[in-house]
Every structure is written in C-alpha cells, then in structure tokens.
Design a protein around this motif. Sequence first.
Motif, PDB file in Angstrom:
ATOM      1  N   GLU A  36      83.259  51.111  61.940  1.00 38.07           N
ATOM      2  CA  GLU A  36      81.892  50.720  61.611  1.00 38.07           C
ATOM      3  C   GLU A  36      80.899  51.313  62.617  1.00 38.07           C
ATOM      4  O   GLU A  36      79.823  51.790  62.245  1.00 38.07           O
ATOM      5  CB  GLU A  36      81.785  49.197  61.587  1.00 38.07           C
ATOM      6  N   ALA A  37      81.268  51.264  63.894  1.00 37.64           N
ATOM      7  CA  ALA A  37      80.398  51.849  64.922  1.00 37.64           C
ATOM      8  C   ALA A  37      80.257  53.351  64.717  1.00 37.64           C
ATOM      9  O   ALA A  37      79.177  53.926  64.938  1.00 37.64           O
ATOM     10  CB  ALA A  37      80.956  51.555  66.311  1.00 37.64           C
ATOM     11  N   ARG A  38      81.334  54.005  64.287  1.00 39.39           N
ATOM     12  CA  ARG A  38      81.285  55.454  64.045  1.00 39.39           C
ATOM     13  C   ARG A  38      80.320  55.780  62.904  1.00 39.39           C
ATOM     14  O   ARG A  38      79.568  56.754  62.979  1.00 39.39           O
ATOM     15  CB  ARG A  38      82.680  55.978  63.737  1.00 39.39           C
ATOM     16  N   LEU A  39      80.330  54.971  61.852  1.00 41.12           N
ATOM     17  CA  LEU A  39      79.406  55.204  60.747  1.00 41.12           C
ATOM     18  C   LEU A  39      77.960  55.096  61.215  1.00 41.12           C
ATOM     19  O   LEU A  39      77.095  55.878  60.796  1.00 41.12           O
ATOM     20  CB  LEU A  39      79.677  54.200  59.625  1.00 41.12           C
ATOM     21  N   ASP A  40      77.686  54.124  62.082  1.00 37.92           N
ATOM     22  CA  ASP A  40      76.335  53.999  62.645  1.00 37.92           C
ATOM     23  C   ASP A  40      75.982  55.233  63.466  1.00 37.92           C
ATOM     24  O   ASP A  40      74.857  55.745  63.388  1.00 37.92           O
ATOM     25  CB  ASP A  40      76.245  52.752  63.518  1.00 37.92           C
ATOM     26  N   ASP A  41      76.940  55.694  64.267  1.00 37.15           N
ATOM     27  CA  ASP A  41      76.686  56.870  65.107  1.00 37.15           C
ATOM     28  C   ASP A  41      76.437  58.107  64.253  1.00 37.15           C
ATOM     29  O   ASP A  41      75.520  58.896  64.529  1.00 37.15           O
ATOM     30  CB  ASP A  41      77.871  57.121  66.039  1.00 37.15           C
ATOM     31  N   ILE A  42      77.249  58.294  63.220  1.00 37.90           N
ATOM     32  CA  ILE A  42      77.118  59.494  62.380  1.00 37.90           C
ATOM     33  C   ILE A  42      75.749  59.526  61.695  1.00 37.90           C
ATOM     34  O   ILE A  42      75.141  60.597  61.557  1.00 37.90           O
ATOM     35  CB  ILE A  42      78.260  59.545  61.347  1.00 37.90           C
ATOM     36  N   ALA A  43      75.250  58.358  61.284  1.00 40.07           N
ATOM     37  CA  ALA A  43      73.917  58.319  60.670  1.00 40.07           C
ATOM     38  C   ALA A  43      72.857  58.855  61.628  1.00 40.07           C
ATOM     39  O   ALA A  43      71.918  59.536  61.209  1.00 40.07           O
ATOM     40  CB  ALA A  43      73.592  56.886  60.248  1.00 40.07           C
ATOM     41  N   ARG A  51      86.547  56.664  74.219  1.00 40.58           N
ATOM     42  CA  ARG A  51      87.120  56.066  73.023  1.00 40.58           C
ATOM     43  C   ARG A  51      86.032  55.675  72.022  1.00 40.58           C
ATOM     44  O   ARG A  51      86.221  55.793  70.810  1.00 40.58           O
ATOM     45  CB  ARG A  51      87.963  54.850  73.411  1.00 40.58           C
ATOM     46  N   ARG A  52      84.893  55.231  72.512  1.00 42.67           N
ATOM     47  CA  ARG A  52      83.833  54.768  71.611  1.00 42.67           C
ATOM     48  C   ARG A  52      82.986  55.921  71.063  1.00 42.67           C
ATOM     49  O   ARG A  52      82.385  55.789  69.996  1.00 42.67           O
ATOM     50  CB  ARG A  52      82.932  53.771  72.340  1.00 42.67           C
ATOM     51  N   ALA A  53      82.924  57.027  71.780  1.00 45.98           N
ATOM     52  CA  ALA A  53      82.116  58.171  71.325  1.00 45.98           C
ATOM     53  C   ALA A  53      82.952  59.009  70.366  1.00 45.98           C
ATOM     54  O   ALA A  53      83.529  60.022  70.747  1.00 45.98           O
ATOM     55  CB  ALA A  53      81.643  58.994  72.515  1.00 45.98           C
ATOM     56  N   THR A  54      83.008  58.596  69.114  1.00 41.91           N
ATOM     57  CA  THR A  54      83.902  59.227  68.140  1.00 41.91           C
ATOM     58  C   THR A  54      83.197  60.188  67.188  1.00 41.91           C
ATOM     59  O   THR A  54      83.848  60.814  66.360  1.00 41.91           O
ATOM     60  CB  THR A  54      84.612  58.148  67.303  1.00 41.91           C
ATOM     61  N   ALA A  55      81.878  60.308  67.277  1.00 34.38           N
ATOM     62  CA  ALA A  55      81.144  61.122  66.296  1.00 34.38           C
ATOM     63  C   ALA A  55      81.656  62.552  66.256  1.00 34.38           C
ATOM     64  O   ALA A  55      81.787  63.156  65.178  1.00 34.38           O
ATOM     65  CB  ALA A  55      79.649  61.100  66.602  1.00 34.38           C
TER      66      ALA A  55
END
Length: 438
Positions: free
Chosen positions: A333-340, A74-78
């Motif tokens: 918000e966490a996804r935006l951090d991951d995508i960066a 669920r958390r690994a959305t990138a």
Amino acid sequence: MYTYIMFGLLDEERKSFLDLVRKSEPRKIRAAEALAFYEDEQDVTTLALIRRRFANPESFRVFSINVTKKIVNRRATAYQTPPTRTFEGWDEAAGAALYQAANIDAVMKRASKLTKLLKTTALQVVWHDIHGLQVRVLTPNILDAEWDDPAHPDRIVVTHAASNPANTTYSDWTASGFVRRNANGHAIPVPGNSGSTNPYGALPFVPLFDRLPDSDFFLPGGADLIGAQKALNVSLTNLWRAVELQSHGQAVAKGLPIGDPIQTGPDKVILLPKDGEFAYAAPNTPITDILEAIEFVMRSTAATNDVAADVLDLSKTAESGSAREATRIDLKEARLDDIALWRGYERRLFEVIKRVVNTHRPGTIPEAATVRADFAELQDTLSEGDVLENLKARAELGVSSPVDALLTLNPDGYATREDAYRELARRKQESEELLLSL
C-alpha cells in the motif's frame, strides 16, 4: 542619490539572503545528522552521547548496527525495479540513450531512498560541456527555499560547503535570475552571465517529497528512526563495555600485605599466610538485560516503520506468518502511494531535462515530447520453478510472450525489447538446426 539607493537595495537583499540561510541552520544540522547515520557515519554522535554520562568516553569501543539504512532501503520500494519509460513524440532510442548516459535509473533510486529518509529532497538538472546531461540529488542539509506553493518554489538556494566556512559559496536561483554568492552573501561575478540571469527561464530543479506537502517545503518526520538509532548505538556500546569489563572474574585477596605483588597463572604458586584467602569473584553482569533491551528497541523500530522484525536479523520465529503477511500488505500500500508521487516526478523531471538540454543543444528534444513511466508490480521472492510456472501460465492466458519471459529472466541482458526478440529468434533457429543434425 540613485547610487546610494542601489547600494541600499543590494544591502537589504544581502541581509535577506543571510537571514534565509542562517535561520535554517538547525534544520540543516538535523538533516546532515540523519544523512550521516544513513551513510554509516555514526561514531562521532555516539561518542558525544556517551560523553554526557561518562568522564572518559574514549575508553569505550563504539559499536553500531545500521537499522536506519536497513529500514529506509526496505521502505523505499518505488525504484526496486527501474520503471519502463515510454517517450511519446520523440525517438525511443534517443530518449533511452540520453537517460542511460545520465544514469537516471541509479539517480532516481538513490533519490527515492534519500527522500524516504529526509522527507524532502530535490533533483537538479545540470549541463556539463564535456559530460552533457547530469542529474544531481540535493539533500535538505544544503538546501534553502522560498515558496507560496511548496510543490512549486519561487526560489532555491544551494549551499556549496567548504572545510573553511569563510570559503562557503551559494547558488541562488529564481525563475529569472541566478546569483553566485560568497559566505557573506555578496554576489560573485559569473563569467558569461554579467546580468545574473537564469538562462532556462525556470528553476532547473524538481522538488521531491515523501508525501504531498501541505504548506511546508521541508517536511517534518523521521526523528523517531534517528532517535531509535541513537538509543541502539548507546546500548550496543554499553553492551560491549560490559563484555570487556565483566566477562572475566575479579581477583580478590585477603590477609596479604598491602603492596605485595601477586603473580597469577597456571604455572604460578600463590603462598598465603595463615587465614589468608585468594579467589576470583564472579561479576554480576547485566549482559542478558542489555540484549533484551536492544531487541526491544529493534522490534519496536521495525514495527513502527511497517517493516517485518526479521528484516533486522532477529529470530525468524519471533513473527508469525500472518504478521509478516500484514507487513507485506502495508508495504504494498505504501508503494502504491509512493508510485503515485514518483510518476509525477518523472514527468516533471523530463520537462526540466527538455528545457535544459534544448537551451544548450537547441532542437535536441521536441517541445511536444512527453514521457510515461510504468512502474512494475512489487514481486514476492519466488523460486526459479515458481517463476517459470508463472511465466508459462501468463503465456497460456495470452497476456505475455516468450520475449516477456526472456526479459523477466534476464532484465539487464538486453537494451531493448527488439534485442530480446532477436536473441529469442536466434535461439529458436539454433534449436531447430540442432534437431535437424541429430
């Protein structure tokens, strides 16, 4: 004298290598355990925990619910939706074909999940004489590294484990060298590479991190999730044990001679002596208390990992709409951090792919070529009617076309945008012909 010096240097090199791979063993064991939990291999660890408190753990029926995989996925959305890659300075069709042949989308999706679980992983770019380009996901249970800057390690060692530890081998990489080593650290001759050189002139790896590393290559984290999974597994096993032992009443007899067998059943008659008694005693079962403890662990684990409690199949009414909305915002918000992070990993991966492919097939990829990965916005789950209404509104605003709508409704149906355009034109012509025939 020169020969003795050389042997001394080689022996020191071997000792240094063995220190590197042996001192990291506790870290690698923890990583292997976390990976096993994610891959639904939890019974051995659960039985070991039961064995600490009970004499006959084999009599327990192990039962588990894999919240580790559920939360990590669920958390690994990138890569929930594959990014759109644009190759600049190189033919788009050739780039897409190379990536598709190497199954890059699937590799990156798995890499994002394992990086979320293990905090540090790496991609290794490999060339196979028959299958061509391959990209492998390496996990920290088989990795060692040396670095000044963790984002750009100087040395990476990959463990190739064997069922017999004596047969374990290692691939020892630096920017200029490659050495295959046996379990004792001695170099193994590699056909065609007598000089132990790295043919690529750079490490064929891309380190992946769940967050920007400060000074450590192997990032800490995730122990709380594994600890919660262990507690949950033991609780579920105890719950099932309580169900098996205390779901039925216990026969109790008074006044009967010791050793006399008693046969029970609806078709049996039990003859009691004067003042004799026979009954079933109801056990004081703690099943309700165990269930409450299990739900507490699951809710707490979900909350601390920014995941809605209903993801773990608990009561939908347990969480308010505002709480679910707050969780959704946290995930975005966490996804935006991951995508960066992953946008940079995509660029680094392409540079390594370019170097490896051009080493084995010179001139395949232009040296000036680059790639840009466009990650889609995280979409909420919508009904078909809402999707169509949104597509219509976007078309009226002029920010999308019917081609975009077709790709949205069937993203796997067309290899390229041009294919979707031709299909849309065919359908339009077909509709016009049908109208003329009426």
